[in-house]
Design an enzyme around this catalytic site. Structure first.
Site, short mmCIF file in Angstrom:
data_model
loop_
_atom_site.label_atom_id
_atom_site.label_comp_id
_atom_site.label_asym_id
_atom_site.label_seq_id
_atom_site.Cartn_x
_atom_site.Cartn_y
_atom_site.Cartn_z
N ARG A 153 -7.99 -14.80 12.01
CA ARG A 153 -8.95 -15.89 11.12
C ARG A 153 -9.19 -16.38 12.73
O ARG A 153 -10.47 -16.78 12.83
CB ARG A 153 -8.79 -16.59 10.26
CG ARG A 153 -8.49 -15.35 8.90
CD ARG A 153 -8.07 -16.09 7.23
NE ARG A 153 -7.02 -16.05 7.72
CZ ARG A 153 -5.97 -17.43 7.08
NH1 ARG A 153 -6.49 -18.00 5.74
NH2 ARG A 153 -4.80 -17.40 7.06
N CYS A 161 -14.77 -15.77 5.09
CA CYS A 161 -14.45 -14.37 5.58
C CYS A 161 -13.74 -13.66 5.15
O CYS A 161 -14.66 -12.92 4.13
CB CYS A 161 -13.21 -14.90 6.42
SG CYS A 161 -11.40 -15.97 6.36
N CYS A 187 -8.91 -21.92 4.55
CA CYS A 187 -10.00 -22.28 3.68
C CYS A 187 -10.57 -21.05 2.99
O CYS A 187 -10.49 -20.88 1.69
CB CYS A 187 -11.61 -22.98 4.29
SG CYS A 187 -12.84 -22.21 4.77
N TYR A 218 0.64 -1.02 -0.11
CA TYR A 218 0.23 -0.06 -0.05
C TYR A 218 0.80 1.51 0.07
O TYR A 218 1.80 1.03 0.03
CB TYR A 218 -1.14 0.01 1.26
CG TYR A 218 -1.76 -1.37 0.92
CD1 TYR A 218 -2.33 -1.55 -0.29
CD2 TYR A 218 -1.61 -2.35 1.64
CE1 TYR A 218 -3.50 -2.66 -0.33
CE2 TYR A 218 -2.93 -3.62 1.86
CZ TYR A 218 -3.68 -3.37 0.98
OH TYR A 218 -4.41 -4.26 0.98
N GLU A 258 -25.62 -41.44 11.21
CA GLU A 258 -24.72 -42.00 9.87
C GLU A 258 -24.86 -42.92 8.88
O GLU A 258 -24.51 -43.86 9.70
CB GLU A 258 -23.31 -41.15 9.94
CG GLU A 258 -22.33 -41.28 8.75
CD GLU A 258 -22.38 -40.69 7.94
OE1 GLU A 258 -23.09 -39.64 7.59
OE2 GLU A 258 -22.03 -41.59 7.10
C1 LIG Z 1 -11.27 -10.03 5.76
C2 LIG Z 1 -9.80 -10.19 6.32
C3 LIG Z 1 -9.91 -8.63 5.70
C4 LIG Z 1 -8.27 -7.88 5.78
N1 LIG Z 1 -8.41 -7.02 5.72
C5 LIG Z 1 -7.21 -6.16 6.42
C6 LIG Z 1 -6.75 -5.15 6.46
O1 LIG Z 1 -8.23 -4.25 6.01
N2 LIG Z 1 -6.20 -4.17 6.81
C7 LIG Z 1 -4.73 -5.49 7.20
O2 LIG Z 1 -3.72 -4.63 7.45
N3 LIG Z 1 -5.19 -6.47 6.58
C8 LIG Z 1 -5.76 -6.98 6.51
N4 LIG Z 1 -7.04 -8.14 6.78
C9 LIG Z 1 -5.44 -9.53 6.73
C10 LIG Z 1 -5.18 -9.69 7.85
O3 LIG Z 1 -5.53 -8.42 9.18
C11 LIG Z 1 -4.46 -11.19 9.24
O4 LIG Z 1 -3.09 -10.47 8.64
C12 LIG Z 1 -4.62 -11.97 7.72
O5 LIG Z 1 -5.87 -12.71 7.86
C13 LIG Z 1 -3.25 -13.24 8.31
O6 LIG Z 1 -3.44 -13.77 9.44
P1 LIG Z 1 -4.11 -15.12 9.85
O7 LIG Z 1 -3.80 -15.60 9.29
O8 LIG Z 1 -4.78 -14.74 11.45
O9 LIG Z 1 -5.62 -14.48 10.01
C14 LIG Z 1 -7.28 -8.95 6.43
C15 LIG Z 1 -7.94 -10.58 6.64
C16 LIG Z 1 -9.02 -11.23 6.98
C17 LIG Z 1 -9.71 -12.38 7.07
S1 SF4 Z 2 -13.80 -19.06 6.46
FE1 SF4 Z 2 -12.34 -20.59 6.86
S2 SF4 Z 2 -10.58 -19.11 6.71
FE2 SF4 Z 2 -12.34 -17.87 7.16
S3 SF4 Z 2 -11.97 -18.00 9.75
FE3 SF4 Z 2 -13.38 -19.35 9.25
S4 SF4 Z 2 -11.83 -21.39 8.93
FE4 SF4 Z 2 -10.88 -19.79 9.11
#
Ligand SMILES: Cc1cc2nc3c(=O)[nH]c(=O)nc-3n(C[C@H](O)[C@H](O)[C@H](O)COP(=O)(O)O)c2cc1C
Ligand code: SF4
Length: 648
Positions: free
Chosen positions: A320, A350, A346, A173, A413
């Site tokens: 997540r 989200c 997955c 960005y 099942e």
């Molecule tokens: C739905 C969604 C929207 C996201 N939007 C942003 C955002 O607005 N700003 C940002 O820095 N990261 C954003 N991310 C990235 C998350 O902050 C995070 O770095 C990413 O989900 C990986 O971390 P995790 O494996 O713990 O989910 C987003 C992630 C998700 C799932």
């Molecule tokens: S939809 Fe899938 S990747 Fe997203 S939070 Fe749920 S289990 Fe995690």
């Protein structure tokens, strides 16, 4: 003694003491537009209540040129302060600290707002590869105006009672565009050498500090952008070293929005290892000596504990993990590790929903993002006898929710194991973790007290013995095999037969992939890894068209490496012993794939209505859900299972 002495210990960052090391990092939820409203506040409150130490609320556009997508927060207007204040206070009441994300996308425009593509501004006119944006070079006056926008938004967040703010320099960005010598071609105060490329971030940090008093100030940055055009690990570490004095902490992720390959890491899919970002966090920590948050596929407290204990990072983003289970920190603290519903990466509900401009949720926990609609499942007014037929994700969810509300539930099942199609999905390479949905739902069932009977060949007779008040039919679907010319004479098998090792695919395989989802690309990888020459023919504009972009690009990249031949716009027409006949869906022209010895059909699924007749009249209410109504995905099955469980 806690199993998580590092993860659950408090930490001081700047002026702020955070009660533990679990962070919900900024994520664009599409639950609010311009200012936080009740759905977004309820969403974050659930995570704060569940014990997250730090909640970083989503991106806030700091300037009128920051038009990244629809549904962006903005704090430029003083009138928005009370709404931000309500979000902060609500979370702080539960002991969480709240930071805001100050954001300008530069040349990264995810979607046109109101249908019109805005003019994108960047340090230089260097095109963006992923969104095909040709930006306009920023004037020094515009740069000054944007710096003021960062400061104004920070001042309003300070007034709203936020504990901190972070500048989003991650994922390519605007601030990262200034740092990148391949994107910033300027030769003025903001570019020309490494030192001058830091100038923009320095000015932003100084202006925010001046405007926002003692708010904690952080920098979110990709420890490596993981693309040839992006910032390298060394470049990032050097930049962070130069910026160390300007910030109280660094929040380290990976990847860049600018390219399809780099963007996979923004929300890394299950094919990437849990915690793989930790080494990037470690190098920023070493370069700056400041507290560092590591984020990327840290889906379990054990992984987070190890990362912090090893000294790679001080806090862990578990975003997540918290979308999927807001109670995860409390469960970790209480030693209830089996109860944690682990995120399986997955990306379906989200970031998958976010990219469709829809409020985020979770395939395993549909209550997520819908807190106002589904805040807890109330006890049933009277306990009923409920039979659930089918132990796939939909049936399991229905049984667990109904039993948790006090109904006497029996789940029947047919096979010897629960899981339905999720059992097959986990057999695809790089999709093993999909089986986590079964583990998690099994635990929900166990806790709920539902009775489970497997190996039930005649569910209707078994249901009669229970005399149920209600039956939930969740019998799933089976592969769809259309009547096409020559399929009998060809060596034609279904995707399910391949996955269950019921057939021997040959050395020259063609896959007819109508659904263009996980199955076709997963089968192609599995067969290519087994040594077959594979042609994947998708009836879509691209392989994996139906799945979330980051997941698709990760897995399609693997197919490229394996040399799988991918053909698009292919409608299956027929087959004989060594040729498969397709029709080009754009031109109607015939397309022959010759010299093949096996045709694998991945043409979707269909429910078996005949099965349901046997349940007619066996209970006052018979409720079909999920794929047996019409074949869709696990997301719909689990959602409908939850609704059935609530509505009984
Ligand atoms: C739905 C969604 C929207 C996201 N939007 C942003 C955002 O607005 N700003 C940002 O820095 N990261 C954003 N991310 C990235 C998350 O902050 C995070 O770095 C990413 O989900 C990986 O971390 P995790 O494996 O713990 O989910 C987003 C992630 C998700 C799932
Ligand atoms: S939809 Fe899938 S990747 Fe997203 S939070 Fe749920 S289990 Fe995690």
């Amino acid at each position: 003694m806690s199993q998580f002495p590092h993860l659950l210990s408090e930490i001081e960052i700047g002026s702020c003491t955070i009660k533990n090391r679990i962070v919900s990092t900024g994520h664009h939820t599409y639950l609010a537009d311009v200012e936080p409203g009740d759905p977004l506040i309820a969403y974050h409150e659930a995570r704060a209540k569940g014990g997250a130490g730090l909640i970083v609320s989503e991106i806030i556009a700091v300037h009128e040129t920051a038009s990244f997508s629809k549904d962006l927060l903005c704090a430029s207007d003083r009138a928005s302060i009370p709404a931000f204040s309500k979000l902060a206070e609500t979370c702080q009441r539960h002991g969480a600290k709240v930071f805001g994300q100050l954001f300008h996308p530069g040349r990264e425009i995810l979607s046109a707002t109101g249908g019109m593509l805005p003019v994108a501004y960047a340090p230089s006119t260097v095109p963006n590869e992923r969104f095909h944006i040709m930006p306009k070079e920023m004037s020094e006056a515009l740069i000054g105006d944007i710096v003021s926008g960062f400061a104004l938004n920070a001042a309003h967040l300070a007034e709203a009672g936020y504990d901190g703010v972070e500048i989003v320099a991650s994922h390519g960005y605007l601030p990262a565009q200034f740092l990148n010598p391949r994107v910033n071609l300027r030769d003025d105060a903001y570019g020309g050498d490494a030192e001058r490329r830091l100038q923009f971030v320095r000015e932003v940090a100084a202006a925010v500090r001046a405007a926002a008093g003692d708010l904690v100030l952080g920098l979110r940055i990709s420890g490596a952008e993981l693309d040839d055009t992006g910032l390298t690990q060394d470049e990032v570490s050097a930049a962070c070293e130069g910026l160390a004095d300007a910030f109280d902490y660094f929040s380290v992720v990976a990847g860049t929005s600018a390219t399809l390959g780099g963007s996979v890491h923004i929300v890394p899919p299950m094919g990437l290892q849990p915690g793989y970002v930790a080494p990037f966090a470690a190098s920023v920590r070493k370069a700056t000596g400041k507290p560092v948050i590591a984020t990327g596929r840290i889906n379990q407290p054990q992984v987070a504990e190890q990362i912090i204990a090893s000294g790679d990072a001080d806090l862990c983003g578990m975003t997540r993990a918290l979308i999927c289970d807001p109670q995860m920190p409390a469960k970790a603290a209480g030693g209830k590790l089996d109860d944690i519903r682990a995120c399986i990466g997955c990306n379906q509900a989200c970031i998958g929903r976010a990219h469709k401009g829809l409020g985020i949720s979770c395939i395993q926990y549909p209550e997520s993002g819908r807190e106002l609609e589904f805040s807890g499942h109330l006890p049933a007014p009277s306990a009923k006898k409920v039979v659930v037929v089918g132990g796939g994700p939909g049936g399991m969810k229905a049984a667990a929710v109904a039993a948790s509300r006090g109904h006497k539930v029996t789940l029947l099942e047919k096979s010897n194991q629960l899981g339905g199609q999720a059992r097959l999905a986990q057999l695809l390479p790089g999709r093993e973790e999909f089986g986590g949905i079964i583990t998690n739902l099994c635990r929900e069932l166990e806790v709920s007290g539902a009775e489970i009977q497997t190996g039930v060949a005649d569910a209707a007779s078994a249901a009669v013995t229970v005399k149920p008040d209600a039956i939930v039919l969740a019998t799933g679907a089976k592969p769809y095999v259309p009547a096409l010319d020559g399929l009998d004479s060809a060596h034609c098998v279904t995707a399910w037969q391949v996955l269950q090792n019921e057939v021997n695919p040959g050395s020259r395989v063609v896959i007819a992939d109508w659904r263009s989802d996980w199955i076709g690309i997963g089968l192609a990888e599995r067969l290519a890894l087994a040594g077959s020459a594979v042609t994947l023919c998708v009836n879509a504009a691209m392989a994996g068209e139906a799945i979330q972009l980051y997941a698709r690009n990760h897995y399609v990249g693997r197919l490229h490496k394996l040399g799988v031949n991918i053909r698009t716009h292919m409608r299956l027409f027929g087959a004989d012993e060594d040729t498969t006949y397709f029709q080009d869906t754009l031109t109607g022209d015939p397309v022959l794939v010759e010299n093949t010895d096996t045709l694998v059909l991945s043409l979707g699924h269909v429910g078996d209505e005949k099965l349901h007749k046997a349940f007619d009249g066996l209970a006052e209410r018979v409720m079909p859900i999920g794929d047996c109504v019409a074949a869709r995905t696990a997301e719909e099955a689990v959602y409908e299972g939850m609704l059935a469980g609530r509505n009984l």
